[in-house]
Design a protein around this motif. Structure first.
Motif, mmCIF file in Angstrom:
data_model
loop_
_atom_site.group_PDB
_atom_site.id
_atom_site.type_symbol
_atom_site.label_atom_id
_atom_site.label_comp_id
_atom_site.label_asym_id
_atom_site.label_seq_id
_atom_site.Cartn_x
_atom_site.Cartn_y
_atom_site.Cartn_z
ATOM 1 N N TYR A 1 7.770 1.641 7.712
ATOM 2 C CA TYR A 1 6.521 2.207 7.177
ATOM 3 C C TYR A 1 6.292 3.492 7.969
ATOM 4 O O TYR A 1 5.473 3.554 8.860
ATOM 5 N N PRO B 1 -0.654 -4.684 1.040
ATOM 6 C CA PRO B 1 0.252 -5.325 2.002
ATOM 7 C C PRO B 1 0.361 -6.835 1.862
ATOM 8 O O PRO B 1 1.470 -7.381 1.870
ATOM 9 N N SER B 2 -0.745 -7.527 1.751
ATOM 10 C CA SER B 2 -0.709 -9.001 1.757
ATOM 11 C C SER B 2 0.088 -9.566 0.587
ATOM 12 O O SER B 2 0.695 -10.626 0.700
ATOM 13 N N ILE C 1 4.245 -7.019 0.331
ATOM 14 C CA ILE C 1 5.291 -7.222 1.338
ATOM 15 C C ILE C 1 6.000 -8.555 1.095
ATOM 16 O O ILE C 1 7.227 -8.637 1.149
ATOM 17 N N LEU D 1 8.079 1.448 2.846
ATOM 18 C CA LEU D 1 6.729 1.190 2.344
ATOM 19 C C LEU D 1 5.910 2.465 2.193
ATOM 20 O O LEU D 1 5.013 2.535 1.346
ATOM 21 N N ALA E 1 0.695 -3.920 8.738
ATOM 22 C CA ALA E 1 1.638 -4.174 7.643
ATOM 23 C C ALA E 1 3.018 -4.515 8.214
ATOM 24 O O ALA E 1 3.705 -5.426 7.720
ATOM 25 N N ARG F 1 -3.795 -0.065 10.170
ATOM 26 C CA ARG F 1 -3.381 -0.621 8.873
ATOM 27 C C ARG F 1 -1.853 -0.603 8.755
ATOM 28 O O ARG F 1 -1.239 -1.571 8.305
ATOM 29 N N ARG F 2 -1.263 0.480 9.185
ATOM 30 C CA ARG F 2 0.197 0.603 9.112
ATOM 31 C C ARG F 2 0.891 -0.415 10.022
ATOM 32 O O ARG F 2 1.817 -1.123 9.600
#
Length: 533
Positions: free
Chosen positions: A83, A64-65, A68, A56, A102, A98-99
């Motif tokens: 990631y 992401p939403s 992924i 990623l 995800a 955030r990472r």
């Protein structure tokens, strides 16, 4: 050499039919867009990959939403979602929450595997809460500096296990090829104790960790779609793993062979020997081995599973000192290019096949031309034979030419080394700088045994084109490229040329027989090298 690929369906069928290990081959997907990632996933499936690693952190635009779910749902293979942040060798340089969110989402959406770094595993578990996992958790540690001691590696594995990993991943860096042995030791220990482990060593010196992981029980290895596009230093391509190294056929009892050198990646020996091993049904694998200290290498890999090695620049003379038994010819030459470890007592035997391969090729070249009238003995008898280089190959050529009745002259950058070898074989010496003006007679033979003119320095040559007019035959031990500048200019000057490929094939016959106990498949050798050429 461009290895011929069968059709996709037959490749997959052959892969499954011939598979002797459970180690997976994972293809890293490192495209910058979702669409290209999906294309690359299908390409990996067509090649026969077991799973893909979705990187990623390589995406230029990422939601992401949405993305992924798309990548997981539309992936045609089992997938590993990674990631990777910059602080652990990846591309991501943003907010950590955030990472990790995800990665949490990837786990909830049903990724088969999710990779989380040991350094942040507790943060990740906090973000996940107590939700049941749909994915296997790989907890990873990457060391881009070195390979720690066995004790430190063992402690690292214990920490990763304690963090709740389903699969342990350690990737270290090889500063010396002997570093790989420590990772093998840890991998075997984990296999015995039932801990799934990915143990890899990065860099060119770590290549064999990626090829031999099935032998030592590694969970998976990585193979790229294209050469050079790697997710970590030293990764081979998927095609090379399967087609060149016969990865699917490697088992715990596979015997290990290789070409020891520095540099070594240019060598075509793995192409020749692996193809030949496969053709006769011999359970062996042959690899490039970038070795700094041959004595240390042989001492570290002392198991009888490490059976035989070819030696190239600069290790041929040092190899002789490492052998407990040496063939008399190799002792006379002062250099070994083939090492065999006894399967009964582990003792090391050394011999030299260079001189036979090269001298035979040169004699054939003279007989095939109009440059000799000698029909009974060697066409080299009485010829002035100039050898460029006083290293292991130079010694072999000088010895072989002298044995055939030639008058030998050694030319070397360092005159003292040329003089030393000339004294041994009963010849004359000169510095390489004087070679251009050396033409006591016409019809001489020239043999370059140095790396001058080898890829990537293909514009280099040890002698001027003008000086080549004094030679009737020119041989170059360099075979990458096949036609070096030296050979091209020699042909233009009217000389017969003999390529390093001919020597390479000739010297390989005896090595193959010593390695395997089988007769050398000579016609196959020629076909393999013709395909490469």
């Amino acid at each position: 050499m461009e290895l011929v690929e069968p059709a996709v369906s037959s490749l997959n069928m052959e892969t499954e039919a011939m598979r002797k290990n459970s180690t997976l081959i994972c293809v890293p997907i490192m495209a910058e867009s979702i669409d290209q990632m999906l294309i690359d996933m299908h390409k990996a499936k067509a090649y026969g990959a077991d799973l893909v690693e979705v990187r990623l952190d390589h995406l230029k635009s990422f939601n992401p939403s949405e993305d992924i779910e798309t990548l997981i749902k539309r992936c045609p293979l089992p997938n590993l979602v990674t990631y990777r942040p910059k602080w652990e060798g990846g591309q991501y340089d943003g907010d950590e929450n955030r990472r990790l969110n995800a990665l949490r989402l990837a786990m909830e959406l049903g990724a088969d595997y999710v990779d989380v770094e040991l350094q942040v595993i507790e943060d990740f578990k906090s973000i996940r809460g107590g939700k049941p996992a749909k994915s296997k958790l790989i907890v990873s540690s990457h060391n881009y500096v070195n390979t720690p001691s066995v004790e430190d590696l063992g402690n690292l594995v214990a920490r990763i296990q304690a963090a709740g990993a389903d699969i342990v991943k350690i990737a270290t860096t090889a500063t010396d090829i002997t570093d790989v042995a420590r990772v093998f030791q840890i991998t075997v220990h984990c296999q015995v104790s039932g801990v799934p482990i990915i143990g890899l060593v990065m860099g060119e010196r770590g290549l064999m960790s990626r090829i031999l992981c099935p032998k030592f029980g590694g969970y998976l290895t990585f193979g790229t779609l294209e050469a050079g596009k790697v997710s970590a230093p030293g990764q081979p391509t998927f095609k090379d793993l399967v087609n060149l190294y016969n990865f699917r056929q490697i088992s715990h009892d596979t015997k290990v062979f290789g070409i020891i050198g520095k540099p070594v990646s240019h060598s075509k020996s793995p192409i020749l020997y692996n193809g030949s091993f496969k053709s006769v049904g011999f359970n062996g694998v042959y690899m490039h081995l970038l070795v700094d200290d041959i004595a240390s290498f042989l001492q570290t890999y002392s198991s009888t599973d490490f059976v035989g090695f070819s030696c190239t620049i600069p290790h041929k003379e040092d190899a002789l000192k490492c052998c407990e038994e040496v063939d008399p010819v190799a002792k006379s030459i002062g250099a070994v290019n083939c090492i065999i470890r006894s399967q009964t007592d582990g003792k090391i035997f050394g011999c030299n096949t260079d001189y036979v391969g090269a001298i035979t090729a040169i004699e054939d070249g003279l007989r095939g031309s109009c440059h000799t009238s000698n029909t009974t003995g060697s066409p080299l008898a009485g010829k002035l034979f100039v050898v460029i280089g006083a290293g292991g190959a130079g010694k072999a050529l000088a010895y072989g030419a002298k044995e055939k009745g030639a008058r030998v002259v050694i030319a070397n950058r360092t005159y003292d080394r040329a003089r030393e070898l000339a004294d041994i074989v009963g010849g004359d010496a000169l510095s390489l700088a004087d070679l251009d003006s050396f033409h006591p007679e016409d019809g001489m033979i020239l043999a370059n045994t140095t790396s001058i003119g080898m890829t990537p320095k293909v514009s280099d040559t040890p002698i001027s084109k003008q000086a080549l007019k004094s030679y009737t035959l020119v041989f170059d031990a360099v075979y990458t490229p096949k036609i070096t500048r030296l050979l091209r200019e020699a042909k233009e000057a009217g000389a017969t040329i003999v390529t390093g490929v001919e020597m390479f094939i000739g010297q390989a016959y005896e090595q193959f027989e010593r390695f395997t106990g089988f007769p050398a498949p000579k016609e196959l050798f020629k076909k393999i090298m013709e395909s490469y050429s």
